[in-house]
Design a protein around this motif. Structure first.
Motif, PDB file in Angstrom:
ATOM      1  N   VAL A  94       6.585  -7.306  -6.236  1.00 39.62           N
ATOM      2  CA  VAL A  94       5.253  -6.717  -6.220  1.00 39.62           C
ATOM      3  C   VAL A  94       5.403  -5.301  -5.687  1.00 39.62           C
ATOM      4  CG1 VAL A  94       2.914  -6.865  -5.293  1.00 39.62           C
ATOM      5  CG2 VAL A  94       4.194  -8.968  -5.775  1.00 39.62           C
ATOM      6  N   ALA A  95       4.935  -4.330  -6.457  1.00 45.06           N
ATOM      7  CA  ALA A  95       4.995  -2.924  -6.049  1.00 45.06           C
ATOM      8  C   ALA A  95       3.608  -2.479  -5.611  1.00 45.06           C
ATOM      9  CB  ALA A  95       5.475  -2.052  -7.199  1.00 45.06           C
ATOM     10  N   PHE A  96       3.499  -2.070  -4.369  1.00 46.74           N
ATOM     11  CA  PHE A  96       2.272  -1.449  -3.869  1.00 46.74           C
ATOM     12  C   PHE A  96       2.510   0.056  -3.954  1.00 46.74           C
ATOM     13  CE2 PHE A  96       2.104  -5.622  -1.837  1.00 46.74           C
ATOM     14  CZ  PHE A  96       0.781  -5.975  -2.051  1.00 46.74           C
ATOM     15  N   PHE A  97       1.824   0.716  -4.884  1.00 43.82           N
ATOM     16  CA  PHE A  97       2.117   2.111  -5.187  1.00 43.82           C
ATOM     17  C   PHE A  97       1.818   3.062  -4.021  1.00 43.82           C
ATOM     18  CE2 PHE A  97       1.140   0.340  -9.535  1.00 43.82           C
ATOM     19  CZ  PHE A  97       2.475   0.130  -9.847  1.00 43.82           C
ATOM     20  N   ARG A  98       0.934   2.675  -3.121  1.00 41.58           N
ATOM     21  CA  ARG A  98       0.664   3.450  -1.905  1.00 41.58           C
ATOM     22  C   ARG A  98       0.987   2.595  -0.674  1.00 41.58           C
ATOM     23  NH1 ARG A  98       0.765   7.264  -4.894  1.00 41.58           N
ATOM     24  NH2 ARG A  98      -1.023   8.338  -5.734  1.00 41.58           N
ATOM     25  N   GLY A  99       2.067   1.840  -0.788  1.00 42.79           N
ATOM     26  CA  GLY A  99       2.447   0.870   0.238  1.00 42.79           C
ATOM     27  C   GLY A  99       2.724   1.448   1.607  1.00 42.79           C
ATOM     28  N   MET A 100       3.140   2.712   1.683  1.00 37.27           N
ATOM     29  CA  MET A 100       3.391   3.319   2.993  1.00 37.27           C
ATOM     30  C   MET A 100       2.102   3.504   3.775  1.00 37.27           C
ATOM     31  SD  MET A 100       6.579   3.548   3.590  1.00 37.27           S
ATOM     32  CE  MET A 100       6.584   4.629   5.019  1.00 37.27           C
ATOM     33  N   SER A 101       0.958   3.413   3.120  1.00 36.87           N
ATOM     34  CA  SER A 101      -0.334   3.558   3.794  1.00 36.87           C
ATOM     35  C   SER A 101      -0.934   2.216   4.210  1.00 36.87           C
ATOM     36  CB  SER A 101      -1.324   4.290   2.878  1.00 36.87           C
ATOM     37  OG  SER A 101      -0.861   5.584   2.595  1.00 36.87           O
ATOM     38  N   LEU A 102      -0.230   1.115   3.933  1.00 38.39           N
ATOM     39  CA  LEU A 102      -0.746  -0.205   4.266  1.00 38.39           C
ATOM     40  C   LEU A 102      -0.299  -0.606   5.670  1.00 38.39           C
ATOM     41  CD1 LEU A 102      -0.046  -2.061   0.892  1.00 38.39           C
ATOM     42  CD2 LEU A 102      -2.073  -0.764   1.578  1.00 38.39           C
ATOM     43  N   HIS A 103      -1.084  -1.477   6.294  1.00 38.00           N
ATOM     44  CA  HIS A 103      -0.762  -1.948   7.648  1.00 38.00           C
ATOM     45  C   HIS A 103      -0.755  -3.460   7.666  1.00 38.00           C
ATOM     46  CE1 HIS A 103      -1.076   2.083   9.228  1.00 38.00           C
ATOM     47  NE2 HIS A 103      -2.217   2.211   8.575  1.00 38.00           N
ATOM     48  N   PRO A 104       0.367  -4.111   8.016  1.00 35.66           N
ATOM     49  CA  PRO A 104       1.667  -3.484   8.190  1.00 35.66           C
ATOM     50  C   PRO A 104       2.241  -3.056   6.838  1.00 35.66           C
ATOM     51  CG  PRO A 104       1.898  -5.860   8.315  1.00 35.66           C
ATOM     52  CD  PRO A 104       0.423  -5.567   8.192  1.00 35.66           C
ATOM     53  N   VAL A 105       3.199  -2.177   6.887  1.00 37.33           N
ATOM     54  CA  VAL A 105       3.833  -1.690   5.661  1.00 37.33           C
ATOM     55  C   VAL A 105       4.631  -2.842   5.041  1.00 37.33           C
ATOM     56  CG1 VAL A 105       5.592  -0.078   4.791  1.00 37.33           C
ATOM     57  CG2 VAL A 105       3.948   0.674   6.507  1.00 37.33           C
ATOM     58  N   PRO A 106       4.481  -3.103   3.731  1.00 30.71           N
ATOM     59  CA  PRO A 106       5.301  -4.137   3.082  1.00 30.71           C
ATOM     60  C   PRO A 106       6.792  -3.858   3.299  1.00 30.71           C
ATOM     61  CG  PRO A 106       3.515  -3.491   1.637  1.00 30.71           C
ATOM     62  CD  PRO A 106       3.519  -2.510   2.789  1.00 30.71           C
TER      63      PRO A 106
END
Length: 146
Positions: A94-106
């Motif tokens: 699963v690719a989260f295209f803005r994953g660095m902005s998620l908490h916690p980071v995948p």
């Protein structure tokens, strides 16, 4: 004799499987091509794909769906795509295209500075609450225009 076809039982085939077992599905928008992709995912991966699709659809009612580059994409109308799914040889990615902005980071790193991956291996349980939280967060961020 030219034009003669070999005799024998008719062979039924689904979509071709590319490297790692990723189904080859024509580019198209809507739920139908995503469901065709999920149905063509080999072995245990199809069950994972169906579960992911259910979790995403539940978290984001009215989520926009498409298949592009042989991967299902999920997005919000007017905001672009926030998530993509792809079959690897030993996992579903699963690719989260803005994953660095998620908490916690995948947990999965990417060559792209913004993208983060979440890999699901055979037999692994998905932390559904965490996955839904990532999906909800990702859907509120500007998506990719792919």
């Amino acid at each position: 004799m030219p034009g003669k076809t070999p005799s024998g039982p008719a062979k039924t085939t689904g979509p071709a499987l590319l490297a790692g077992g990723n189904p080859q599905i024509a580019k198209a928008f809507g739920d139908a091509p995503v469901q065709a992709y999920i149905a063509a995912m080999p072995s245990w991966k199809s069950e994972v794909g169906l579960r992911l699709d259910t979790l995403i659809t539940r978290a984001i009612p009215g989520v926009r769906k498409a298949v592009k580059w042989n991967s299902p994409l999920y997005g919000v109308e007017g905001q672009g795509w926030f998530l993509g799914i792809h079959c690897g040889a030993k996992y579903v990615k699963v690719a989260f295209f803005r994953g660095m902005s998620l908490h916690p980071v995948p947990p999965g790193a990417s060559r792209s500075k913004d993208t983060r991956y979440f890999h699901i291996h055979e037999g692994e349980q998905i932390d559904e609450a965490q996955f839904a939280a990532w999906v909800e967060q990702a859907s509120r961020l500007p998506g990719e225009r792919i």
